[in-house]
Design an enzyme around this catalytic site. Structure first.
Site, PDB file in Angstrom:
ATOM      1  N   ASP A  51     -10.498  -9.618   5.807  1.00 12.15           N
ATOM      2  CA  ASP A  51      -9.341 -10.357   5.291  1.00 12.15           C
ATOM      3  C   ASP A  51      -8.121 -10.327   6.190  1.00 12.15           C
ATOM      4  O   ASP A  51      -7.129 -10.991   5.894  1.00 12.15           O
ATOM      5  CB  ASP A  51      -8.934  -9.789   3.919  1.00 12.15           C
ATOM      6  CG  ASP A  51      -8.219  -8.448   4.028  1.00 12.15           C
ATOM      7  OD1 ASP A  51      -8.766  -7.525   4.694  1.00 12.15           O
ATOM      8  OD2 ASP A  51      -7.120  -8.314   3.474  1.00 12.15           O
ATOM      9  N   ASP A  58     -15.292  -5.140   5.649  1.00  7.72           N
ATOM     10  CA  ASP A  58     -14.041  -4.419   5.504  1.00  7.72           C
ATOM     11  C   ASP A  58     -13.909  -3.949   4.054  1.00  7.72           C
ATOM     12  O   ASP A  58     -14.644  -4.414   3.159  1.00  7.72           O
ATOM     13  CB  ASP A  58     -12.889  -5.357   5.880  1.00  7.72           C
ATOM     14  CG  ASP A  58     -11.532  -4.728   5.670  1.00  7.72           C
ATOM     15  OD1 ASP A  58     -11.306  -3.622   6.174  1.00  7.72           O
ATOM     16  OD2 ASP A  58     -10.690  -5.345   4.984  1.00  7.72           O
ATOM     17  N   ASP A  89     -10.326  -2.502   2.205  1.00 16.64           N
ATOM     18  CA  ASP A  89      -9.067  -2.851   1.544  1.00 16.64           C
ATOM     19  C   ASP A  89      -8.795  -4.347   1.620  1.00 16.64           C
ATOM     20  O   ASP A  89      -8.739  -4.933   2.711  1.00 16.64           O
ATOM     21  CB  ASP A  89      -7.896  -2.092   2.176  1.00 16.64           C
ATOM     22  CG  ASP A  89      -7.974  -0.596   1.920  1.00 16.64           C
ATOM     23  OD1 ASP A  89      -8.900  -0.172   1.222  1.00 16.64           O
ATOM     24  OD2 ASP A  89      -7.110   0.139   2.433  1.00 16.64           O
TER      25      ASP A  89
END
Length: 278
Positions: free
Chosen positions: A223, A16, A18
């Site tokens: 996250d 991922d 961001d």
């Protein structure tokens, strides 16, 4: 984290962006730059897998000096540089300098659903398609140029929810009944087809194994809840801590290794991936 986590063999890292490879607030990647260079030297591909659009991903690949395939809009399409493999996968089509495997639905279909749904149930959210550049900048912290790139979507629609949790759950149920899906990201509720980051990752893994004749294993790093499908399919799932929320809860399957970082954002990426590849 415990020490002596290093691994051997052939690995792909799917990550991922961001809040994971990029800072949640200013989108910086400085903490991981040296490690990314080391991974490239040891021929360990880093696959970017994000809710971001094609224009956003092309710019980030340039900044990160990344030449590998990537996955856009929460698993809606896999972009493979033309000639990256000896031949184009049967399920792909050509688009400019890429081979594209599409698993999502066209954005127009999603906007048609939103228009019909809003006419009956109101719209307690800010949709990217109806937002001004200034509103996207305010909601995301992106620059105006980055906000315009984020609006150029092909397969998904981010919604900044402004209604109640009860309204959101009712909306999610209507989406599912229409044969579409939602994913909750760090900031936005994403409307998309019945696809996810994990399914797209597996399609790309199949290409690597077929065309590179190598038994790659998979590390996934994320996250937020919209990364869970990607984390579930990994041999090693790396969960990066966020500054103001608990890590997503992943139920490890048999034989799967789960690592949770101590540091947040790209510092956590460097901490965890750096110990796997010292």
């Amino acid at each position: 984290m415990t020490q002596n986590n290093s691994i051997s063999g052939h690995w792909l890292i799917v990550s991922d962006l961001d809040g994971t490879l990029l800072d949640h607030y200013d989108y910086s990647h400085g903490p991981v730059d040296d490690l990314l260079r080391r991974l490239e030297l040891r021929q360990t591909p880093v696959i970017l897998n994000s809710s971001k659009t094609l224009p956003e991903m092309l710019e980030l690949r340039r900044q990160l000096h990344n030449r590998h395939p990537f996955i856009v809009e929460n698993g809606s399409a896999v972009f493979i540089p033309a000639d990256y493999f000896p031949e184009m996968p049967d399920c792909a089509r050509e688009r400019d300098e890429f081979w594209v495997i599409e698993t999502g639905v066209p954005r127009g279909q999603l906007l048609e659903f939103l228009q019909a749904d809003a006419a009956e149930h109101d719209a307690p959210y800010l949709s990217f398609a109806r937002a001004s550049c200034e509103e996207i900048v305010d909601a995301t912290g992106l620059t105006p140029e980055q906000a315009l790139a984020a609006q150029r979507r092909d397969y998904s629609e981010p919604l900044l929810w402004r209604g109640s949790e009860e309204e959101k759950q009712a909306f999610v149920s209507r989406v599912s009944a229409a044969g579409l899906s939602t994913l909750q990201g760090g900031r936005f509720l994403h409307l998309l087809g019945t696809t996810d980051k994990g399914g797209a990752t597996l399609k790309l893994m199949e290409c690597y194994r077929n065309y590179r004749d190598t038994d790659y294993r998979l590390i996934a790093a994320g996250d937020s809840p919209n990364d869970l499908d990607m984390l579930r399919v990994a041999d090693i799932a790396v969960i990066i801590r966020a500054p103001h929320r608990q890590p997503p809860q992943l139920q490890a399957r048999a034989g799967q290794r789960v690592i949770v970082s101590d540091a947040v954002g790209p510092e956590g990426w460097r901490e965890t991936i750096g110990q796997l590849f010292p």
